[in-house]
Design a protein around this motif. Structure first.
Motif, mmCIF file in Angstrom:
data_model
loop_
_atom_site.group_PDB
_atom_site.id
_atom_site.type_symbol
_atom_site.label_atom_id
_atom_site.label_comp_id
_atom_site.label_asym_id
_atom_site.label_seq_id
_atom_site.Cartn_x
_atom_site.Cartn_y
_atom_site.Cartn_z
ATOM 1 N N LYS A 36 50.339 41.529 39.897
ATOM 2 C CA LYS A 36 49.834 41.511 38.514
ATOM 3 C C LYS A 36 49.473 40.090 38.098
ATOM 4 C CE LYS A 36 52.512 45.136 36.311
ATOM 5 N NZ LYS A 36 53.640 45.339 35.398
ATOM 6 N N TYR A 37 50.336 39.184 38.477
ATOM 7 C CA TYR A 37 50.128 37.782 38.080
ATOM 8 C C TYR A 37 48.859 37.215 38.715
ATOM 9 C CZ TYR A 37 50.789 32.734 37.933
ATOM 10 O OH TYR A 37 50.601 31.390 37.744
ATOM 11 N N ALA B 175 45.773 38.666 37.182
ATOM 12 C CA ALA B 175 45.563 38.147 35.822
ATOM 13 C C ALA B 175 44.985 36.740 35.870
ATOM 14 C CB ALA B 175 46.876 38.170 35.048
ATOM 15 N N ALA B 176 45.519 35.916 36.750
ATOM 16 C CA ALA B 176 45.013 34.540 36.841
ATOM 17 C C ALA B 176 43.550 34.536 37.291
ATOM 18 C CB ALA B 176 45.878 33.714 37.792
ATOM 19 N N THR C 31 36.518 34.994 34.179
ATOM 20 C CA THR C 31 35.837 35.091 32.883
ATOM 21 C C THR C 31 35.159 33.762 32.553
ATOM 22 O OG1 THR C 31 37.413 36.728 32.067
ATOM 23 C CG2 THR C 31 36.160 35.514 30.415
ATOM 24 N N HIS C 32 35.898 32.689 32.691
ATOM 25 C CA HIS C 32 35.337 31.380 32.332
ATOM 26 C C HIS C 32 34.299 30.917 33.357
ATOM 27 C CE1 HIS C 32 37.873 30.672 28.833
ATOM 28 N NE2 HIS C 32 38.789 31.359 29.479
ATOM 29 N N GLN D 98 41.462 36.959 36.813
ATOM 30 C CA GLN D 98 40.690 37.534 35.700
ATOM 31 C C GLN D 98 40.328 36.444 34.684
ATOM 32 O OE1 GLN D 98 39.849 40.918 35.060
ATOM 33 N NE2 GLN D 98 38.802 40.288 33.192
ATOM 34 N N VAL D 99 41.309 35.629 34.337
ATOM 35 C CA VAL D 99 41.056 34.548 33.375
ATOM 36 C C VAL D 99 40.057 33.553 33.973
ATOM 37 C CG1 VAL D 99 42.081 32.573 32.172
ATOM 38 C CG2 VAL D 99 43.276 34.778 32.206
ATOM 39 N N LEU E 198 46.743 28.355 39.880
ATOM 40 C CA LEU E 198 47.819 29.309 39.635
ATOM 41 C C LEU E 198 47.906 30.516 40.574
ATOM 42 C CD1 LEU E 198 47.733 29.374 35.705
ATOM 43 C CD2 LEU E 198 49.070 27.879 37.205
ATOM 44 N N VAL F 162 38.942 25.019 31.974
ATOM 45 C CA VAL F 162 39.872 26.153 32.111
ATOM 46 C C VAL F 162 39.885 26.638 33.563
ATOM 47 C CG1 VAL F 162 40.446 28.491 31.372
ATOM 48 C CG2 VAL F 162 39.584 26.837 29.700
#
Lengths: 151, 151
Positions: free
Chosen positions: B32-33, B36-37, B43-44, B39-40, B76, B69
């Protein structure tokens, strides 16, 4: 550390200066993004919590590194709260995020300030200071969740 | 900008110094982590790509903020590649992430270096420089995906 905050503040200022409409193609993208940012932040915040509560041994360097990530990422998720993305299921934002947006933004600001303070406190390599700053930051999470998140 | 990279490098150094076993309670949390990293980060990175390809108007300040970002978050996700979390479905990591870990880590390093260079290039407020640096960074994504991600 000062360097970090200067940089984080600059990034945050530029990000919030972007027109919201330009940031996400679809509302679902905004939802995915904010969930992902909270997931990353929560992972690192949780590691500090484990130390603060005694579930994990205190490691000052790890606490500081985790707190720096929390402080940086705390600036990101709010751009993902775009209109039309409230929900009713557990964990989703309630509609009052948008009808009480100033209050919501105030809660966000309190959290960001508290985790910035946590990142400072974590550099002291002192468990009592870490516990106090973690407790303050956790309080800001709870306050926003109590007011704006479906239980 | 220099300040940013010093801080990011420090954070990354401390994070990678943590024992991997201490970082996630369960393998699912690591999955999940890392998702998520990415994904962030994606996006940028995608917002810069939209400018580089002409799908969005060039905005130097926004490009620089997004690239900062990306550079920070690029440090991460790799902690989330814990043993036993390969898959077979599209987008999941192949088992060779772990059998060829040095190669995988090399791909990660290339990406991190390329997005650090992108963050520098983005500060020049010049679309041609942004395009070149974005292309280099995108190439490192593709190379790793081609080698280590299920298609």
């Amino acid at each position: 550390m000062t360097r970090f905050f200067l940089a984080a503040a600059t990034v945050a200022g530029l990000l919030t200066a972007l027109p919201a409409a330009a940031q996400f193609q679809k509302p679902e993208d905004a939802v995915k993004y904010r969930k992902a940012a909270f997931q990353v932040m929560g992972t690192h915040f949780g590691r500090i919590g484990a130390m603060a509560s005694g579930r994990a041994p205190f490691d000052g360097a790890a606490a500081a590194a985790n707190a720096d990530v929390v402080a940086f990422v705390s600036k990101l998720p709010y751009a993902g709260f775009v209109e039309g993305t409230s929900g009713t299921e557990k964990g989703s934002p309630k509609a009052n995020v948008w009808t009480e947006r100033a209050k919501f933004d105030g809660e966000a600001k309190k959290m960001q300030d508290a985790v910035a303070a946590l990142a400072v406190a974590a550099k002291a390599n002192n468990l009592d200071q870490l516990k106090a700053a973690f407790g303050n930051a956790a309080g800001t999470c709870k306050s926003c969740h109590d007011n704006f998140r479906n239980q």
